[in-house]
Design an enzyme around this catalytic site. Structure first.
Site, short mmCIF file in Angstrom:
data_model
loop_
_atom_site.label_atom_id
_atom_site.label_comp_id
_atom_site.label_asym_id
_atom_site.label_seq_id
_atom_site.Cartn_x
_atom_site.Cartn_y
_atom_site.Cartn_z
N TYR A 142 0.82 -1.22 0.00
CA TYR A 142 0.00 0.00 0.00
C TYR A 142 0.86 1.27 0.00
O TYR A 142 0.43 2.32 -0.46
CB TYR A 142 -0.91 0.05 1.24
CG TYR A 142 -2.23 -0.64 1.11
CD1 TYR A 142 -2.33 -1.96 0.67
CD2 TYR A 142 -3.41 0.02 1.45
CE1 TYR A 142 -3.55 -2.59 0.58
CE2 TYR A 142 -4.64 -0.62 1.36
CZ TYR A 142 -4.70 -1.92 0.93
OH TYR A 142 -5.92 -2.54 0.85
N LYS A 188 3.41 -15.29 1.65
CA LYS A 188 3.61 -15.99 0.37
C LYS A 188 5.11 -16.24 0.24
O LYS A 188 5.76 -15.84 -0.73
CB LYS A 188 3.05 -15.12 -0.77
CG LYS A 188 2.99 -15.80 -2.13
CD LYS A 188 1.93 -16.89 -2.24
CE LYS A 188 2.06 -17.60 -3.59
NZ LYS A 188 1.17 -18.77 -3.70
N ASP A 220 -2.70 -18.15 -0.32
CA ASP A 220 -3.70 -18.83 -1.18
C ASP A 220 -4.38 -19.96 -0.39
O ASP A 220 -5.60 -20.11 -0.41
CB ASP A 220 -3.07 -19.34 -2.49
CG ASP A 220 -1.77 -20.11 -2.29
OD1 ASP A 220 -1.23 -20.11 -1.15
OD2 ASP A 220 -1.27 -20.70 -3.26
N ASP A 244 -6.24 -7.17 4.02
CA ASP A 244 -7.41 -6.52 3.43
C ASP A 244 -8.31 -7.56 2.77
O ASP A 244 -9.52 -7.61 3.00
CB ASP A 244 -6.94 -5.48 2.39
CG ASP A 244 -8.10 -4.75 1.75
OD1 ASP A 244 -9.01 -4.33 2.48
OD2 ASP A 244 -8.11 -4.61 0.51
N ASP A 248 -12.13 -9.27 4.32
CA ASP A 248 -13.42 -9.24 3.60
C ASP A 248 -13.97 -10.66 3.46
O ASP A 248 -15.16 -10.90 3.64
CB ASP A 248 -13.27 -8.63 2.20
CG ASP A 248 -13.64 -7.15 2.15
OD1 ASP A 248 -13.31 -6.43 3.12
OD2 ASP A 248 -14.25 -6.71 1.16
C1 IPM Z 1 -10.43 -1.30 4.28
C2 IPM Z 1 -10.63 -0.62 2.95
C3 IPM Z 1 -9.46 0.30 2.69
C4 IPM Z 1 -8.21 -0.56 2.62
C5 IPM Z 1 -9.59 1.19 1.45
C6 IPM Z 1 -10.88 1.98 1.45
C7 IPM Z 1 -8.42 2.11 1.30
O1 IPM Z 1 -10.81 -1.54 1.94
O2 IPM Z 1 -10.35 -0.59 5.30
O3 IPM Z 1 -10.35 -2.53 4.32
O4 IPM Z 1 -7.89 -1.13 1.57
O5 IPM Z 1 -7.53 -0.65 3.64
MN MN Z 2 -10.89 -3.61 2.66
#
Ligand code: IPM
Ligand code: MN
Length: 355
Positions: A142, A188, A220, A244, A248
């Site tokens: 990032y 990885k 993975d 990240d 999710d």
């Molecule tokens: C999160 C979001 C952020 C990230 C974005 C909005 C920059 O996806 O907080 O997970 O990638 O960290």
């Molecule tokens: Mn995110």
């Protein structure tokens, strides 16, 4: 009466609606527990671009440092999608995280018993899941330099230094000490040099925590194991990009991304935000699920204000609301006794939290 200063960043999309509900709940518990919260609002992301042209205005980056903690909603939206990267809402959030040096992002995944049917996975796979992702937040690909895009060739750099790995690994081991004493570090290392250093360094840090058992997993495989058998995990330690993605994925174990909170912590500051985005498609309709933000407010009480009993009140109230069948629209198909709006859900939780 003890008084704390809270910086509020409502942001874009559903951000203002959900932060308002968290404030409602915070006011209810602080009254009950006998402390006072004073709020100051700051702009970030799209709202800040519209007002000042800058996604992370100086007043915000400086102002939030005077607060005891920062509570954040969500940023971003189609309106700002075509701006150059430096001007995008997301860049504002990354700058805020960097400025506050909140390197450790804690993302707990709770599967509420009441919602075991809400996941796309079988109840037997997810019932009893209790894991936490410890994601490094201000390094890795990032932020790595060099990076560039000349229209023909584009690149980013995934870089970690040993001190950066040591400090996030320590957070993971400390977290595990308070939980089930297992850390799974995700990398990885079969391909990436940066992951080899990550793995070697985590091994070194592990020596300071003989009571914690450490395992390593390639990212993975981790993505696959999270849906195959998520109960095998206690603490997942990983870098910025992998964290990240995996968080999710892990949110879907709980049934809705609208449920999961996070805490971003550093030496000095704490930033608390739901893991979901600004959901522009449902903004302003009063249907967003405020629970992730309310649960983030509970983490704020715990980690930055050290008001543990107020934090527990909120967490208990969320459970109670779900137990009693209150559901926002995202979860309306799962044992709902009553489908409620964003603000009704906030009021119900505030009410339970002040009992
Ligand atoms: C999160 C979001 C952020 C990230 C974005 C909005 C920059 O996806 O907080 O997970 O990638 O960290
Ligand atoms: Mn995110």
């Amino acid at each position: 009466m003890h008084s704390y200063k809270i910086a509020l960043i409502k942001g874009d999309g559903i951000g203002p609606e959900i932060v308002e509900e968290a404030v409602k709940v915070l006011d209810a518990v602080s009254f009950k527990e006998g402390f006072e919260l004073k709020y100051e609002e700051y702009l970030l992301g799209g709202a800040a671009i519209d007002a000042t042209g800058d996604p992370a205005p100086k007043e915000t980056l400086e102002g939030v440092k005077k607060a005891d903690a920062v509570l954040f909603g969500a940023i971003g939206g189609h309106k700002w999608d075509n701006l150059p990267r430096e001007k995008r809402p997301e860049t504002g959030l990354l700058k805020l995280r960097k400025e506050l040096e909140v390197f450790a992002n804690l993302r707990p995944v709770t599967v509420y018993d009441e919602l075991v049917n809400a996941s796309t996975l079988k109840p037997s796979v997810i019932q009893g899941v209790d894991l936490i992702v410890v994601r490094e937040l201000i390094g890795g690909i990032y932020f790595g330099q060099p990076k560039g895009n000349d229209g023909e060739k584009a690149f980013n750099t995934m870089v970690y230094t040993k001190p950066e790995i040591v400090r996030i690994a320590k957070v993971a081991f400390e977290t595990a000490m308070k939980r089930n004493k297992r850390v799974c570090s995700v990398d990885k290392a079969n391909v990436l040099d940066v992951s080899q250093l990550w793995r070697d360094t985590v091994e070194e840090v592990a020596k300071e925590y003989p009571d914690v058992s450490l395992s390593h997993m390639y990212v993975d495989n981790a993505a696959m194991q999270l849906v195959r058998d998520p109960k095998q995990f206690d603490v997942i330690l990983t870098g910025n990009l992998f964290g990240d993605i995996l968080s999710d994925e892990a949110s879907m174990l709980s049934g809705s991304i609208g449920l999961l909170p996070s805490a971003s912590l550093g030496e000095k500051y704490g930033l608390f935000e739901p893991i979901h985005g600004s959901a522009p498609d449902i903004a302003g309709q009063g249907i967003a699920n405020p629970i992730a933000t309310i649960a983030s407010a509970a983490m704020m009480l715990r980690f930055s204000l050290h008001e543990e009993s107020a934090a527990l009140r909120i967490e208990q109230a969320i459970k109670q609301a779900l137990h009693d069948g209150y559901r926002t629209q995202d979860l309306s198909a799962f044992d709902a006794k009553e489908v409620c709006s964003t603000s009704e859900m906030g009021s119900i939780i505030a009410n339970y939290a002040s009992k």
